[in-house]
Design an enzyme around this catalytic site. Sequence first.
Site, PDB file in Angstrom:
ATOM      1  N   ASP A 265      43.648  29.867  33.210  1.00  0.00           N
ATOM      2  CA  ASP A 265      43.209  31.068  32.515  1.00  0.00           C
ATOM      3  C   ASP A 265      44.350  32.011  32.186  1.00  0.00           C
ATOM      4  OD1 ASP A 265      40.758  32.818  31.494  1.00  0.00           O
ATOM      5  OD2 ASP A 265      41.772  34.130  33.003  1.00  0.00           O
TER       6      ASP A 265
ATOM      7  N   TYR B 285      48.256  39.088  28.448  1.00  0.00           N
ATOM      8  CA  TYR B 285      48.912  38.832  29.542  1.00  0.00           C
ATOM      9  C   TYR B 285      50.567  38.747  29.490  1.00  0.00           C
ATOM     10  CZ  TYR B 285      44.407  37.709  31.862  1.00  0.00           C
ATOM     11  OH  TYR B 285      42.862  37.944  32.262  1.00  0.00           O
TER      12      TYR B 285
ATOM     13  N   LYS C 119      42.668  34.259  25.625  1.00  0.00           N
ATOM     14  CA  LYS C 119      41.642  35.524  25.134  1.00  0.00           C
ATOM     15  C   LYS C 119      42.116  36.045  23.907  1.00  0.00           C
ATOM     16  CE  LYS C 119      40.479  35.817  30.045  1.00  0.00           C
ATOM     17  NZ  LYS C 119      41.732  35.842  30.663  1.00  0.00           N
TER      18      LYS C 119
ATOM     19  N   HIS D  41      38.397  38.911  24.659  1.00  0.00           N
ATOM     20  CA  HIS D  41      38.665  39.848  25.874  1.00  0.00           C
ATOM     21  C   HIS D  41      37.798  40.832  26.261  1.00  0.00           C
ATOM     22  CE1 HIS D  41      42.403  39.809  28.664  1.00  0.00           C
ATOM     23  NE2 HIS D  41      41.269  40.437  29.339  1.00  0.00           N
TER      24      HIS D  41
HETATM   25  P1  NDP Z   1      42.038  37.977  42.595  1.00  0.00           P
HETATM   26  O1  NDP Z   1      40.747  38.654  42.855  1.00  0.00           O
HETATM   27  O2  NDP Z   1      42.234  36.610  42.182  1.00  0.00           O
HETATM   28  O3  NDP Z   1      43.028  38.550  43.722  1.00  0.00           O
HETATM   29  C1  NDP Z   1      44.242  38.176  43.525  1.00  0.00           C
HETATM   30  C2  NDP Z   1      45.255  39.056  44.833  1.00  0.00           C
HETATM   31  O4  NDP Z   1      44.570  38.295  45.984  1.00  0.00           O
HETATM   32  C3  NDP Z   1      46.534  38.751  44.819  1.00  0.00           C
HETATM   33  O5  NDP Z   1      47.130  39.943  45.464  1.00  0.00           O
HETATM   34  C4  NDP Z   1      46.935  37.779  45.620  1.00  0.00           C
HETATM   35  O6  NDP Z   1      48.311  37.839  46.020  1.00  0.00           O
HETATM   36  C5  NDP Z   1      45.927  37.743  46.545  1.00  0.00           C
HETATM   37  N1  NDP Z   1      45.332  36.441  47.232  1.00  0.00           N
HETATM   38  C6  NDP Z   1      45.114  35.334  46.551  1.00  0.00           C
HETATM   39  N2  NDP Z   1      44.873  34.349  47.412  1.00  0.00           N
HETATM   40  C7  NDP Z   1      44.915  34.932  48.624  1.00  0.00           C
HETATM   41  C8  NDP Z   1      44.722  34.389  49.837  1.00  0.00           C
HETATM   42  N3  NDP Z   1      44.231  33.054  49.981  1.00  0.00           N
HETATM   43  N4  NDP Z   1      44.852  35.055  50.948  1.00  0.00           N
HETATM   44  C9  NDP Z   1      45.219  36.610  50.851  1.00  0.00           C
HETATM   45  N5  NDP Z   1      45.621  37.271  49.531  1.00  0.00           N
HETATM   46  C10 NDP Z   1      45.112  36.137  48.480  1.00  0.00           C
HETATM   47  O7  NDP Z   1      42.429  39.162  41.130  1.00  0.00           O
HETATM   48  P2  NDP Z   1      42.970  38.937  39.712  1.00  0.00           P
HETATM   49  O8  NDP Z   1      42.862  40.108  39.007  1.00  0.00           O
HETATM   50  O9  NDP Z   1      44.349  38.182  39.642  1.00  0.00           O
HETATM   51  O10 NDP Z   1      41.867  37.766  39.288  1.00  0.00           O
HETATM   52  C11 NDP Z   1      41.962  36.620  39.106  1.00  0.00           C
HETATM   53  C12 NDP Z   1      41.927  36.107  37.448  1.00  0.00           C
HETATM   54  O11 NDP Z   1      40.913  36.355  37.023  1.00  0.00           O
HETATM   55  C13 NDP Z   1      43.242  36.575  36.616  1.00  0.00           C
HETATM   56  O12 NDP Z   1      44.431  36.158  37.138  1.00  0.00           O
HETATM   57  C14 NDP Z   1      42.825  36.260  35.342  1.00  0.00           C
HETATM   58  O13 NDP Z   1      42.938  34.957  35.087  1.00  0.00           O
HETATM   59  C15 NDP Z   1      41.255  36.763  35.442  1.00  0.00           C
HETATM   60  N6  NDP Z   1      40.869  38.116  35.120  1.00  0.00           N
HETATM   61  C16 NDP Z   1      40.403  38.354  33.873  1.00  0.00           C
HETATM   62  C17 NDP Z   1      40.100  39.898  33.585  1.00  0.00           C
HETATM   63  C18 NDP Z   1      39.374  39.925  32.273  1.00  0.00           C
HETATM   64  O14 NDP Z   1      39.208  41.063  31.743  1.00  0.00           O
HETATM   65  N7  NDP Z   1      38.837  39.035  31.572  1.00  0.00           N
HETATM   66  C19 NDP Z   1      40.326  40.928  34.441  1.00  0.00           C
HETATM   67  C20 NDP Z   1      41.072  40.542  35.524  1.00  0.00           C
HETATM   68  C21 NDP Z   1      41.275  39.169  35.911  1.00  0.00           C
HETATM   69  P3  NDP Z   1      49.563  36.874  45.826  1.00  0.00           P
HETATM   70  O15 NDP Z   1      49.604  36.670  44.322  1.00  0.00           O
HETATM   71  O16 NDP Z   1      50.831  37.513  46.584  1.00  0.00           O
HETATM   72  O17 NDP Z   1      49.232  35.586  46.617  1.00  0.00           O
END
Ligand code: NDP
Length: 283
Positions: free
Chosen positions: A43, A48, A73, A106
């Site tokens: 995704d 991005y 998106k 988006h």
């Molecule tokens: P998430 O809820 O996926 O959280 C990501 C965070 O969690 C990062 O800080 C990561 O750190 C940490 N993390 C991931 N796995 C673990 C684990 N197993 N243990 C501990 N910490 C962990 O947030 P996102 O906002 O990134 O959402 C995910 C996806 O959703 C996005 O990448 C995007 O594709 C989508 N999205 C879409 C939006 C929209 O408007 N349509 C808005 C926001 C997100 P680290 O990377 O350091 O491991």
Amino acid sequence: MDYMTLNTGAKMPTIGYGVFQIPPEECKRCVLDALDVGYRLIDTAQAYRNEAEVGEAIAESGIPRQEIFLQSKVWIDHAGEEKAYASIEESLQKLKTDYVDMMLIHQPFGDYYGTYRALVKAKENGLVKAFGVSNFFPDRFVDLVECTGIVPAVNQIESHIYYQQTKAREVYARYGTKVQAWAPFAEGKMNLFRNPVLARIGKQYGKSNAQVALRYLLSRDMVVLPKSVHKARMVENFDVFNFELSVEDMSAIAALDGDSSLFLSHYDPEMVKFLINYMKNKG
Ligand code: NDP
């Protein structure tokens, strides 16, 4: 890995790898790692600014294109039929592919009806296999479907244990639209990775808070899009298909729902910045 069937008949993996906030210089390595772990839905989004790196990783992975469910998106800058269509062509160029499996609007902002028409045309012309929306609350969603008579395959919305979208999901389900959960960990807000309810439940199955949080959303028929730049966490987040939560576990997690967004508000500073620029450019 599990799949669900879209209103187009296509199969969509129920877990995907999200690349929001992954800087371009890290993105190719991350996507290659995710593909190696087994993720087959990627995704990304025009906003991005890492579509090119996603495309490079897919090309380099050697995995046949048809085995990967690639989605992007259209950003609000490109709202409107012509601009959106041109932006889809540009996305395909960056992604180094002839088609995406899913293209979403988006945000419901600007001439998103025009954007929707562009998506319909892009599907007719084979540029996108399916299309959908993101961040459409039930009012906008129903308005779009009832006015166009065309049902989006997906609505990608904020969904996690603290904002479960239970009522809203009923609306989308009535139309057969599948829900993808963005920020399935709430980006770690409210101490999700240390939440004692998740920890207690996870202990029974030898699973982490992250795994229980994802399993819960999957059990509520949502696609999950966890993001991590660390390969070990990508593996952990993918390892959620070998256990089931009990009815009691599900109720305990349902009780954590605060029923309000942890990210979106009526005063969104980023949106206000965008509006000021938009008005300036309009003159
Ligand atoms: P998430 O809820 O996926 O959280 C990501 C965070 O969690 C990062 O800080 C990561 O750190 C940490 N993390 C991931 N796995 C673990 C684990 N197993 N243990 C501990 N910490 C962990 O947030 P996102 O906002 O990134 O959402 C995910 C996806 O959703 C996005 O990448 C995007 O594709 C989508 N999205 C879409 C939006 C929209 O408007 N349509 C808005 C926001 C997100 P680290 O990377 O350091 O491991």
